[in-house]
Design a protein around this motif. Structure first.
Motif, PDB file in Angstrom:
ATOM      1  N   ILE B  39       0.816  -1.208   0.000  1.00  0.00           N
ATOM      2  CA  ILE B  39       0.000   0.000   0.000  1.00  0.00           C
ATOM      3  C   ILE B  39       0.855   1.266   0.000  1.00  0.00           C
ATOM      4  CG2 ILE B  39      -1.652   1.351   1.326  1.00  0.00           C
ATOM      5  CD1 ILE B  39      -2.927  -1.238   2.244  1.00  0.00           C
ATOM      6  N   VAL B  40       1.729   1.388   1.022  1.00  0.00           N
ATOM      7  CA  VAL B  40       2.492   2.629   1.161  1.00  0.00           C
ATOM      8  C   VAL B  40       3.455   2.859  -0.023  1.00  0.00           C
ATOM      9  CG1 VAL B  40       4.166   3.834   2.598  1.00  0.00           C
ATOM     10  CG2 VAL B  40       2.240   2.679   3.666  1.00  0.00           C
ATOM     11  N   PRO B  41       4.228   1.859  -0.411  1.00  0.00           N
ATOM     12  CA  PRO B  41       5.102   2.069  -1.570  1.00  0.00           C
ATOM     13  C   PRO B  41       4.341   2.506  -2.828  1.00  0.00           C
ATOM     14  CG  PRO B  41       5.672   0.025  -0.451  1.00  0.00           C
ATOM     15  CD  PRO B  41       4.452   0.549   0.215  1.00  0.00           C
ATOM     16  N   LYS B  42       3.247   1.802  -3.100  1.00  0.00           N
ATOM     17  CA  LYS B  42       2.464   2.139  -4.286  1.00  0.00           C
ATOM     18  C   LYS B  42       1.886   3.548  -4.190  1.00  0.00           C
ATOM     19  CE  LYS B  42       2.029  -1.036  -7.539  1.00  0.00           C
ATOM     20  NZ  LYS B  42       2.268  -0.754  -8.965  1.00  0.00           N
ATOM     21  N   ALA B  43       1.490   3.919  -2.991  1.00  0.00           N
ATOM     22  CA  ALA B  43       0.917   5.244  -2.802  1.00  0.00           C
ATOM     23  C   ALA B  43       1.971   6.314  -3.027  1.00  0.00           C
ATOM     24  CB  ALA B  43       0.321   5.363  -1.400  1.00  0.00           C
ATOM     25  N   LEU B  44       3.155   6.083  -2.487  1.00  0.00           N
ATOM     26  CA  LEU B  44       4.237   7.050  -2.671  1.00  0.00           C
ATOM     27  C   LEU B  44       4.580   7.172  -4.150  1.00  0.00           C
ATOM     28  CD1 LEU B  44       6.510   6.065   0.353  1.00  0.00           C
ATOM     29  CD2 LEU B  44       5.195   8.174   0.057  1.00  0.00           C
ATOM     30  N   GLU B  45       4.433   6.103  -4.847  1.00  0.00           N
ATOM     31  CA  GLU B  45       4.784   6.084  -6.266  1.00  0.00           C
ATOM     32  C   GLU B  45       3.719   6.781  -7.113  1.00  0.00           C
ATOM     33  OE1 GLU B  45       5.316   2.074  -7.641  1.00  0.00           O
ATOM     34  OE2 GLU B  45       4.927   2.670  -9.719  1.00  0.00           O
ATOM     35  N   THR B  46       2.468   6.532  -6.779  1.00  0.00           N
ATOM     36  CA  THR B  46       1.398   7.009  -7.659  1.00  0.00           C
ATOM     37  C   THR B  46       0.651   8.232  -7.138  1.00  0.00           C
ATOM     38  OG1 THR B  46      -0.152   5.441  -6.647  1.00  0.00           O
ATOM     39  CG2 THR B  46       1.007   4.704  -8.602  1.00  0.00           C
ATOM     40  N   ARG B  47       0.933   8.648  -5.899  1.00  0.00           N
ATOM     41  CA  ARG B  47       0.344   9.853  -5.318  1.00  0.00           C
ATOM     42  C   ARG B  47      -1.164   9.950  -5.486  1.00  0.00           C
ATOM     43  NH1 ARG B  47       4.394  11.369  -2.556  1.00  0.00           N
ATOM     44  NH2 ARG B  47       3.263  13.327  -2.221  1.00  0.00           N
ATOM     45  N   PRO B  48      -1.928   9.024  -4.930  1.00  0.00           N
ATOM     46  CA  PRO B  48      -3.381   9.110  -5.066  1.00  0.00           C
ATOM     47  C   PRO B  48      -3.968  10.193  -4.159  1.00  0.00           C
ATOM     48  CG  PRO B  48      -2.798   7.282  -3.664  1.00  0.00           C
ATOM     49  CD  PRO B  48      -1.506   7.847  -4.173  1.00  0.00           C
ATOM     50  N   ASP B  49      -5.182  10.628  -4.484  1.00  0.00           N
ATOM     51  CA  ASP B  49      -5.894  11.579  -3.635  1.00  0.00           C
ATOM     52  C   ASP B  49      -6.666  10.859  -2.537  1.00  0.00           C
ATOM     53  OD1 ASP B  49      -5.197  13.829  -5.329  1.00  0.00           O
ATOM     54  OD2 ASP B  49      -6.587  12.935  -6.772  1.00  0.00           O
ATOM     55  N   VAL B  50      -7.126   9.667  -2.881  1.00  0.00           N
ATOM     56  CA  VAL B  50      -7.888   8.875  -1.923  1.00  0.00           C
ATOM     57  C   VAL B  50      -7.388   7.435  -1.967  1.00  0.00           C
ATOM     58  CG1 VAL B  50     -10.177   8.014  -1.265  1.00  0.00           C
ATOM     59  CG2 VAL B  50      -9.956  10.305  -2.233  1.00  0.00           C
ATOM     60  N   ALA B  51      -7.271   6.823  -0.772  1.00  0.00           N
ATOM     61  CA  ALA B  51      -6.911   5.406  -0.704  1.00  0.00           C
ATOM     62  C   ALA B  51      -8.093   4.635  -0.136  1.00  0.00           C
ATOM     63  CB  ALA B  51      -5.677   5.215   0.170  1.00  0.00           C
ATOM     64  N   LEU B  52      -8.548   3.663  -0.893  1.00  0.00           N
ATOM     65  CA  LEU B  52      -9.676   2.826  -0.460  1.00  0.00           C
ATOM     66  C   LEU B  52      -9.098   1.505   0.036  1.00  0.00           C
ATOM     67  CD1 LEU B  52     -12.770   2.554  -0.352  1.00  0.00           C
ATOM     68  CD2 LEU B  52     -12.685   1.626  -2.666  1.00  0.00           C
ATOM     69  N   LEU B  53      -9.135   1.286   1.358  1.00  0.00           N
ATOM     70  CA  LEU B  53      -8.404   0.165   1.940  1.00  0.00           C
ATOM     71  C   LEU B  53      -9.319  -0.845   2.616  1.00  0.00           C
ATOM     72  CD1 LEU B  53      -5.505   2.088   3.771  1.00  0.00           C
ATOM     73  CD2 LEU B  53      -5.645   1.395   1.373  1.00  0.00           C
ATOM     74  N   ASP B  54      -9.093  -2.097   2.315  1.00  0.00           N
ATOM     75  CA  ASP B  54      -9.690  -3.183   3.094  1.00  0.00           C
ATOM     76  C   ASP B  54      -8.873  -3.328   4.377  1.00  0.00           C
ATOM     77  OD1 ASP B  54     -11.167  -5.300   3.938  1.00  0.00           O
ATOM     78  OD2 ASP B  54     -10.597  -6.663   2.330  1.00  0.00           O
ATOM     79  N   ILE B  55      -9.446  -3.934   5.408  1.00  0.00           N
ATOM     80  CA  ILE B  55      -8.683  -4.116   6.647  1.00  0.00           C
ATOM     81  C   ILE B  55      -7.951  -5.443   6.649  1.00  0.00           C
ATOM     82  CG2 ILE B  55      -8.841  -4.399   9.135  1.00  0.00           C
ATOM     83  CD1 ILE B  55     -11.005  -2.374   9.231  1.00  0.00           C
ATOM     84  N   GLU B  56      -8.701  -6.516   6.468  1.00  0.00           N
ATOM     85  CA  GLU B  56      -8.056  -7.831   6.470  1.00  0.00           C
ATOM     86  C   GLU B  56      -7.341  -8.074   5.143  1.00  0.00           C
ATOM     87  OE1 GLU B  56     -11.446  -7.989   7.533  1.00  0.00           O
ATOM     88  OE2 GLU B  56     -11.371  -8.847   9.549  1.00  0.00           O
ATOM     89  N   LEU B  57      -6.041  -8.018   5.189  1.00  0.00           N
ATOM     90  CA  LEU B  57      -5.229  -8.215   3.990  1.00  0.00           C
ATOM     91  C   LEU B  57      -4.067  -9.130   4.334  1.00  0.00           C
ATOM     92  CD1 LEU B  57      -4.890  -4.517   2.780  1.00  0.00           C
ATOM     93  CD2 LEU B  57      -6.138  -6.316   1.604  1.00  0.00           C
ATOM     94  N   PRO B  58      -3.530  -9.814   3.347  1.00  0.00           N
ATOM     95  CA  PRO B  58      -2.237 -10.449   3.575  1.00  0.00           C
ATOM     96  C   PRO B  58      -1.194  -9.358   3.823  1.00  0.00           C
ATOM     97  CG  PRO B  58      -2.919 -10.654   1.277  1.00  0.00           C
ATOM     98  CD  PRO B  58      -4.071 -10.082   2.029  1.00  0.00           C
ATOM     99  N   GLY B  59      -0.172  -9.664   4.591  1.00  0.00           N
ATOM    100  CA  GLY B  59       0.805  -8.636   4.935  1.00  0.00           C
ATOM    101  C   GLY B  59       0.232  -7.727   6.014  1.00  0.00           C
ATOM    102  N   ARG B  60       0.544  -6.445   5.920  1.00  0.00           N
ATOM    103  CA  ARG B  60       0.076  -5.513   6.943  1.00  0.00           C
ATOM    104  C   ARG B  60      -1.431  -5.354   6.917  1.00  0.00           C
ATOM    105  NH1 ARG B  60       2.951   0.121   6.677  1.00  0.00           N
ATOM    106  NH2 ARG B  60       2.277   0.117   8.839  1.00  0.00           N
TER     107      ARG B  60
END
Lengths: 201, 201
Positions: B39-60
């Motif tokens: 999530i964080v790496p991709k966000a830093l790379e693509t600079r979104p305005d909004v992040a739509l996140l599920d809670i239960e995910l593999p990894g963090r």
DNA sequence: GGCCACCCGTGACATTTGTCCCGGGCCCGG
DNA sequence: CCGGGCCCGGGACAAATGTCACGGGTGGCC
């Protein structure tokens, strides 16, 4: 035009799939339900060609409904769509007469294709899953063992289970012990987990 | 144009949402991830305005990622989308700086609207859920109690837990006892269940 | 400094759980 | 009719679990 019935409890998922499949040229959604008990009545009412069913639903299980549907509307093909690729689920789906079995991972694009293939008389099953189902073997648990194990979810004590299933506490413990043995686990919780994992409920 | 990052592990759900939101005139999906660690790496790379996140995910967990995201990209609004409306989840989401909290029931139509409202600086929360979160009170469990309880899922024995958490078996039992008391339950399984139910993990 | 909460551990105890053995009944297939 | 499977129960026993009381250590806060 393929007439489709869509059974899925999660509102957002159901809506998204409906919109998506509605975009296909040759597919028409004739019914959407969020409860297992509504599947058969709605199907009888709307006469779909394919029923796309989730397994875990409020009310009846999608697998139960599938069996019923096959008996009452043989022309209607059943396609199971589920979150969990449990071997036992696949087995039960096949026994219920389902023509296809998809998991909710995997790309959406497969979905429309699967619907068309199912209607054409093909069987649609993930090969890896099929292998797992075969290698896992059939459900070793007896009816009562399943009952008792099912009543043991969420940490009920032996007394709780006994009253829930209308058995003697001593008997309950015996069944639990048998289930633990057959699932190769060390205690109630692991047995429940293993049984659910394999779709033995 | 609203740039959106979409984090959701279930492939079909992710694909469906992406297609759907992509149809909106003013929304552009700049990234899709199926793993919490991306999530964080991709966000830093693509600079979104909004992040739509599920809670239960593999990894963090999506909640952890949300906190990180808010710290590193304050301009990016976080919208949590989850299957379970657990009170503790909502609370933690708010503490992590999320601007909205949606459950996967409820109609898809709400989604695009929620994204726009969040970007406009509004907070989007189901009122019933908010009430439940407030009435439930804060997490009564201590850090260690959470650890031990989390290690107790899927039926681990005291010895298992002790080695997993690097504690003495005796201590583990004490923590379990404390957790059972605080959750007003009768045994390990019920305590685990209650804690998960409330989003206390 | 004292209070308090949390951390970690021990020992003892009652209860619960899991196992193994036993009995009997039912029904189906050889 | 005689297994063999499943159903239902009981008794006895070892092990695991849950509870309580008790030590001591740390760190924050007034």
């Amino acid at each position: 035009m393929i007439k489709l019935l869509l059974a899925e409890d999660q509102g957002m998922m159901r809506g998204a799939l409906a919109l998506l499949l509605g975009l296909e040229e040759d597919i028409e959604i004739v019914a959407q339900v969020g409860d297992g008990d509504e599947i058969v009545p709605k199907a009888l009412e709307t006469r779909p060609d394919v029923a796309l069913l989730d397994i875990e639903l409020p009310g009846r299980s999608g697998l139960d409904a599938a069996a019923d549907l096959r008996a009452r509307m043989p022309h209607c093909q059943v396609l199971i769509l589920t979150t969990f690729g449990r071997p036992g689920y696949l087995r039960r789906a096949m026994e219920a007469g389902a023509a296809g079995f998809l998991v909710k991972d995997g790309p959406v694009e497969d979905l429309a294709a699967a619907i068309r293939r199912v209607l054409a008389g093909e069987r649609v099953i993930d090969p890896a899953l099929a292998a797992a189902a075969l290698s896992a073997g059939p459900n070793p648990l007896t009816q009562r063992e399943r009952d008792v194990l099912a009543a043991a979810v969420d940490g009920a004590t032996v007394a709780d289970i006994a009253s829930k299933v209308h058995l003697s506490p001593a008997t309950v413990r015996n069944y639990l012990s048998a289930a633990i043995g057959k699932t190769q686990t060390r205690n109630r919780m692991e047995a429940v987990r293993a049984a659910r994992q394999n779709g033995w409920l």
